[in-house]
Scaffold this active site. Structure first.
Site, short mmCIF file in Angstrom:
data_model
loop_
_atom_site.label_atom_id
_atom_site.label_comp_id
_atom_site.label_asym_id
_atom_site.label_seq_id
_atom_site.Cartn_x
_atom_site.Cartn_y
_atom_site.Cartn_z
CB CYS A 1 -0.99 -0.03 1.17
SG CYS A 1 -2.31 1.19 0.99
CG HIS B 1 -3.93 -3.33 2.87
ND1 HIS B 1 -2.94 -2.91 3.71
CD2 HIS B 1 -4.49 -2.22 2.36
CE1 HIS B 1 -2.90 -1.59 3.72
NE2 HIS B 1 -3.83 -1.14 2.91
CD GLU C 1 -1.83 -5.99 5.24
OE1 GLU C 1 -1.47 -6.39 4.11
OE2 GLU C 1 -1.93 -4.78 5.52
#
Lengths: 253, 196
Positions: free
Chosen positions: B76, B177, B179
């Site tokens: 990001c 993202h 994650e």
């Protein structure tokens, strides 16, 4: 193509989920962590945890819950309820939440939105806007505070625009007229807010059947839709809802 | 050992948790020596570009990052900071990718930030090994990297196509993202750990 989001909302009190959550598959029906894992695995796009802990002494329970949830699930989640200032936000975000939502505190002190967005970034600041029909307001809707108990005299659209200008990154819009009715989302309210501001709008309140989601995305122009009991009581199954929406031409994950 | 670069950016814990779920040993650090010695480096980030660059410059981390030769993944804001310039705070960035980071043009009918799950296509390179074309990933950003010869995948927001990821040598960047992107995101992180 950007997908429309489906967001289950979990009410949490003293670190445990409340409000009729009844999943036989869960070992502990009150475990917010287990429930979050369940929703994450069945295709929920995000989760919202609404902390309804009443006592100040037990407010730390939400922070440890957030920490546990962030170790467990790999989808974004928002925490709201009772957030008053920067310290609350710092603790919740540091524990791993992606976003926080503020409601009454922002109405009482709109500058809070600026402080939060400057310090933490707009992307994690969600304005929770509770609105009720009021024909004397320019948009036809008034913002209400304290879970709907306190009228504010603020026009809902004007407040949404102000919140955007002050740095809110998203609006979680709850219709107090529809909330709990299972009569469908407030399509008119959602469309008025969503088409007049440039930040995403999550529609909330009134979900009863799958068609309600379709109409709030099409006629209501919502970017996301949130519901609680229809998911908790298995009245709507998220994978089935997504198949229905996809077949109806709505982009979903 | 994986070094996750610590700087004044939000939600680094999510990246640490995702690595933990994959069984990777990771440390959160801003120590140049630890970063240089790491097997792999992750540069996460949610925040504001000019503030982040100032922080990195003040600690001498900008030069450290530019000189790394192990696999490096920016996420990001991390990917945006790897470009040459960002319109966010009009700041010079690390210059690993020769791209200008731009603000989404307003008044185009779409919402800003670009937030939610979007499909990613034209996948190439080791990060996307085994990832189906048009997989969904979670994005949240107001600035974007235009299409580039370094793009290893692209996404589209209401007709605007831009780079969803970049790669050049040992440097990788993803705008989304991983994650926070469920199973697809886990595959990206696992590929970074195992295939780069």
């Amino acid at each position: 193509m950007l997908a429309k989001r489906i967001i289950p909302c979990l009410d949490v009190k003293d670190g445990r989920t409340v409000k009729g959550v009844n999943f036989v598959s869960l070992r502990d029906a009150g475990s917010a962590v287990e429930l979050a894992g369940f929703y994450s695995s069945c295709g929920a796009d995000e989760l919202v945890f609404l902390d309804i802990t009443a006592t100040v002494e037990k407010r730390d329970t939400i922070v440890s819950l957030v920490r546990e949830v962030s170790h467990t699930i790999s989808i974004p989640f928002t925490v709201g309820g009772g957030i008053r200032g920067e310290e609350d936000v710092d603790r919740i975000l540091s524990a791993g939440a992606d976003k926080i939502s503020v409601n009454s505190a922002a109405i009482r002190n709109p500058e809070l939105l600026e402080r939060l967005s400057q310090r933490f970034g707009s992307q994690c600041v969600v304005l929770a806007l509770d609105a009720r029909s009021n024909p004397s307001m320019p948009s036809g809707y008034e913002a209400v505070a304290d879970g709907g108990r306190t009228p504010t005299g603020l026009d809902a659209l004007q407040w949404a625009s102000e919140a955007e200008a002050r740095g809110a990154g998203e609006i979680l819009l709850t219709s107090m007229d529809k909330d709990g009715t299972r009569d469908g989302f407030a399509v008119d309210l959602t469309r008025i807010i969503s088409t007049n501001i440039d930040i995403p709008v999550i529609a909330s309140g009134g979900a009863g059947k799958m068609e309600d989601f379709l109409s709030v995305f099409t006629a209501g122009k919502a970017d996301a839709a949130l519901a609680a009991s229809v998911f908790h009581f298995h009245e709507i199954d998220i994978p089935e809802l997504k198949r229905y929406l996809r077949a109806s031409g709505i982009p979903v994950r | 050992m994986i070094a996750v670069i610590k700087y004044n950016a939000g939600n680094i814990l999510s990246v640490m948790c995702a690595l933990e779920r994959l069984g990777a040993e990771a440390v959160l650090t801003d120590d140049p020596e630890t970063i240089k010695k790491a097997e792999r480096v992750i540069f996460p980030g949610v925040g504001e570009a000019s503030t982040a660059m100032r922080y990195l410059d003040e600690r001498g981390l900008s030069d450290v990052i530019r000189g790394l030769d192990q696999p490096f993944l920016g996420i990001c804001l991390g990917m945006q900071l790897m470009c040459s310039f960002s319109e966010e705070g009009n700041t010079e960035c690390l210059g690993i990718f020769p791209e200008h980071v731009r603000l989404f043009p307003k008044g185009q009918g779409y919402k800003i930030p670009h937030v939610g799950w979007n499909t990613v296509s034209r996948l190439s390179g080791p990060l996307f090994s085994g990832v189906p074309d048009e997989s969904y990933f979670y994005f949240v950003h107001s600035y974007f990297v235009p299409l580039s010869s370094d793009a290893s995948s692209v996404t589209s927001y209401d007709g605007l196509d831009f780079s969803a990821s970049l790669s050049r040598g040992n440097f990788y960047g993803v705008q989304f993202h991983p994650e926070k992107s469920g199973e697809a995101g886990e595959m990206i992180l696992r590929n970074f750990l195992e295939r780069t």
